[in-house]
Motif scaffolding. Sequence first.
Motif, PDB file in Angstrom:
ATOM      1  N   GLU A 162      48.551  39.925  48.661  1.00 48.14           N
ATOM      2  CA  GLU A 162      47.374  40.483  47.680  1.00 48.14           C
ATOM      3  C   GLU A 162      46.729  42.057  48.054  1.00 48.14           C
ATOM      4  N   LEU A 163      46.765  42.288  49.278  1.00 49.20           N
ATOM      5  CA  LEU A 163      46.513  43.556  49.957  1.00 49.20           C
ATOM      6  C   LEU A 163      47.561  44.472  49.660  1.00 49.20           C
ATOM      7  N   GLU A 164      48.757  44.189  49.816  1.00 47.41           N
ATOM      8  CA  GLU A 164      49.894  44.862  49.824  1.00 47.41           C
ATOM      9  C   GLU A 164      50.084  45.210  48.343  1.00 47.41           C
ATOM     10  N   GLU A 165      49.982  44.336  47.398  1.00 48.01           N
ATOM     11  CA  GLU A 165      50.264  44.895  46.228  1.00 48.01           C
ATOM     12  C   GLU A 165      48.978  45.425  45.514  1.00 48.01           C
ATOM     13  N   LEU A 166      47.960  45.342  46.097  1.00 47.03           N
ATOM     14  CA  LEU A 166      46.846  46.229  45.456  1.00 47.03           C
ATOM     15  C   LEU A 166      46.862  47.722  46.035  1.00 47.03           C
ATOM     16  N   MET A 167      47.739  48.060  47.063  1.00 46.84           N
ATOM     17  CA  MET A 167      47.933  49.256  47.626  1.00 46.84           C
ATOM     18  C   MET A 167      48.809  49.965  46.685  1.00 46.84           C
ATOM     19  N   LYS A 168      49.442  49.585  45.707  1.00 52.44           N
ATOM     20  CA  LYS A 168      50.151  50.039  44.613  1.00 52.44           C
ATOM     21  C   LYS A 168      49.555  50.387  43.436  1.00 52.44           C
ATOM     22  N   PHE A 169      48.246  49.952  43.507  1.00 54.10           N
ATOM     23  CA  PHE A 169      47.475  50.264  42.302  1.00 54.10           C
ATOM     24  C   PHE A 169      46.464  51.514  42.365  1.00 54.10           C
ATOM     25  N   SER A 170      46.324  52.308  41.110  1.00 51.97           N
ATOM     26  CA  SER A 170      45.450  53.315  41.244  1.00 51.97           C
ATOM     27  C   SER A 170      44.103  52.892  41.133  1.00 51.97           C
ATOM     28  N   LYS A 171      43.034  53.756  41.432  1.00 52.98           N
ATOM     29  CA  LYS A 171      41.641  53.316  41.340  1.00 52.98           C
ATOM     30  C   LYS A 171      41.335  52.623  39.953  1.00 52.98           C
ATOM     31  N   ASP A 172      41.520  53.243  38.894  1.00 56.17           N
ATOM     32  CA  ASP A 172      41.394  52.550  37.654  1.00 56.17           C
ATOM     33  C   ASP A 172      42.082  51.304  37.533  1.00 56.17           C
ATOM     34  N   GLU A 173      43.311  51.033  37.825  1.00 54.35           N
ATOM     35  CA  GLU A 173      43.971  49.797  37.930  1.00 54.35           C
ATOM     36  C   GLU A 173      43.515  48.742  38.697  1.00 54.35           C
ATOM     37  N   ILE A 174      42.967  48.987  39.902  1.00 53.41           N
ATOM     38  CA  ILE A 174      41.969  48.340  40.589  1.00 53.41           C
ATOM     39  C   ILE A 174      40.873  47.803  39.825  1.00 53.41           C
ATOM     40  N   GLU A 175      39.976  48.729  39.266  1.00 57.16           N
ATOM     41  CA  GLU A 175      39.094  48.402  38.564  1.00 57.16           C
ATOM     42  C   GLU A 175      39.333  47.354  37.483  1.00 57.16           C
ATOM     43  N   LYS A 176      40.172  47.656  36.592  1.00 52.27           N
ATOM     44  CA  LYS A 176      40.669  46.888  35.518  1.00 52.27           C
ATOM     45  C   LYS A 176      41.123  45.526  36.063  1.00 52.27           C
ATOM     46  N   PHE A 177      41.788  45.312  36.941  1.00 58.61           N
ATOM     47  CA  PHE A 177      41.994  44.244  37.665  1.00 58.61           C
ATOM     48  C   PHE A 177      40.967  43.343  38.235  1.00 58.61           C
ATOM     49  N   ASN A 178      40.121  43.786  38.649  1.00 60.26           N
ATOM     50  CA  ASN A 178      38.757  43.045  38.939  1.00 60.26           C
ATOM     51  C   ASN A 178      38.250  42.432  37.721  1.00 60.26           C
ATOM     52  N   GLU A 179      38.066  43.254  36.755  1.00 62.03           N
ATOM     53  CA  GLU A 179      37.544  42.912  35.340  1.00 62.03           C
ATOM     54  C   GLU A 179      38.379  41.584  35.127  1.00 62.03           C
ATOM     55  N   GLU A 180      39.790  41.708  34.911  1.00 63.38           N
ATOM     56  CA  GLU A 180      40.506  40.853  34.582  1.00 63.38           C
ATOM     57  C   GLU A 180      40.333  39.302  35.574  1.00 63.38           C
ATOM     58  N   LYS A 181      40.171  39.330  36.630  1.00 67.31           N
ATOM     59  CA  LYS A 181      40.006  38.325  37.538  1.00 67.31           C
ATOM     60  C   LYS A 181      38.503  37.782  37.388  1.00 67.31           C
ATOM     61  N   GLU A 182      37.394  38.508  37.039  1.00 68.47           N
ATOM     62  CA  GLU A 182      36.196  37.977  36.604  1.00 68.47           C
ATOM     63  C   GLU A 182      36.294  37.138  35.222  1.00 68.47           C
ATOM     64  N   LYS A 183      37.050  37.649  34.477  1.00 66.63           N
ATOM     65  CA  LYS A 183      37.347  37.083  33.074  1.00 66.63           C
ATOM     66  C   LYS A 183      38.002  35.877  33.264  1.00 66.63           C
ATOM     67  N   THR A 184      38.974  35.889  34.230  1.00 70.52           N
ATOM     68  CA  THR A 184      39.720  34.375  34.441  1.00 70.52           C
ATOM     69  C   THR A 184      39.169  33.643  35.183  1.00 70.52           C
ATOM     70  N   LYS A 185      38.299  33.938  35.972  1.00 72.07           N
ATOM     71  CA  LYS A 185      37.469  32.998  36.688  1.00 72.07           C
ATOM     72  C   LYS A 185      36.561  32.187  35.686  1.00 72.07           C
ATOM     73  N   GLN A 186      35.924  32.776  34.441  1.00 71.59           N
ATOM     74  CA  GLN A 186      35.048  32.191  33.467  1.00 71.59           C
ATOM     75  C   GLN A 186      35.945  31.643  32.687  1.00 71.59           C
ATOM     76  N   LEU A 187      36.972  32.001  32.134  1.00 72.21           N
ATOM     77  CA  LEU A 187      37.711  31.510  30.991  1.00 72.21           C
ATOM     78  C   LEU A 187      38.826  30.271  31.421  1.00 72.21           C
ATOM     79  N   ARG A 188      38.966  30.292  32.752  1.00 73.33           N
ATOM     80  CA  ARG A 188      40.237  29.606  33.294  1.00 73.33           C
ATOM     81  C   ARG A 188      41.632  29.772  33.052  1.00 73.33           C
ATOM     82  N   PHE A 189      41.726  30.935  32.285  1.00 72.37           N
ATOM     83  CA  PHE A 189      43.161  31.431  32.215  1.00 72.37           C
ATOM     84  C   PHE A 189      43.249  33.075  32.473  1.00 72.37           C
ATOM     85  N   ALA A 190      44.604  33.404  32.188  1.00 74.27           N
ATOM     86  CA  ALA A 190      44.849  34.938  32.290  1.00 74.27           C
ATOM     87  C   ALA A 190      45.759  35.149  31.378  1.00 74.27           C
ATOM     88  N   THR A 191      45.694  36.405  30.642  1.00 79.07           N
ATOM     89  CA  THR A 191      47.036  36.721  29.718  1.00 79.07           C
ATOM     90  C   THR A 191      47.242  38.111  29.991  1.00 79.07           C
TER      91      THR A 191
END
Length: 254
Positions: A162-191
């Motif tokens: 995961e850390l190696e993959e995150l190194m490929k992300f920009s700052k904005d992409e990391i922020e968006k990814f963290n938002e997607e993770k939080e949503k996935t944790k709540q809804l139990r799915f990712a799209t």
Amino acid sequence: MTTENKTSVIQSLQIGLNILEILAKEKEPLKFTDIQNLTSMTKSNLYKYLSTLSQFGMIYRNPHTNTYTLGHKLVQLGSVALGHTSLIEMVIPHFKKINERTNLTVLLAVPSIQGPLISYISSSAEYGINIGAQMGTHLPLNCSTGIVFSTFEKNSIMKEWELEELMKFSKDEIEKFNEEKEKTKQLRFATKKEPLVTHVSSFSVPILNFNEELLGAITIVGITETVPKTLDDPTGQFVMEIAKEISEFYGYSK
């Protein structure tokens, strides 16, 4: 007879398999000295065995902790041997139901050091599309399966991936990814819209056991317009019910 019995066993192979068995039995990664104590091998011989096993992906040495665990090759070989793992045997009839209900491709991804590993794919008979991956493929962090693994996987062996993959992300992409993770944790799915192939999107849900450990993820893949994007989508609800049923078989009760 005695000579035949001795020559029928390749001693070096037997020693290598013994090292794999030791790593398999231990719940935590082992240091070089731990393995040496358990095998009673000399340092020079053990080093040669560990180097060879590492080279072929049978074991993995964490460069930061200098500890050893079983390698991705063992996971890949075991997972690709269809019908020989209980999880694959469990999902096959369920995947056929999803195919018949949705006409979408379904895949099972399991944990490995190099990321989510596709161990089984069930394609719809009606629609054959390029999903951008095949059996034995390791999926990236920025797809729906990757998000599910990042959200629910507790095993530390995947954190380096995961850390190696995150190194490929920009700052904005990391922020968006963290938002997607939080949503996935709540809804139990990712799209995810078109993560690997243009016009092809994915929807993923976790399979958990009694300890809420991630056993794998079910992902449906298809033309973007046909893939669920919200919680109230009937197709998404059907897949989530399938994942819940499989998880309950492994003791998950929440």
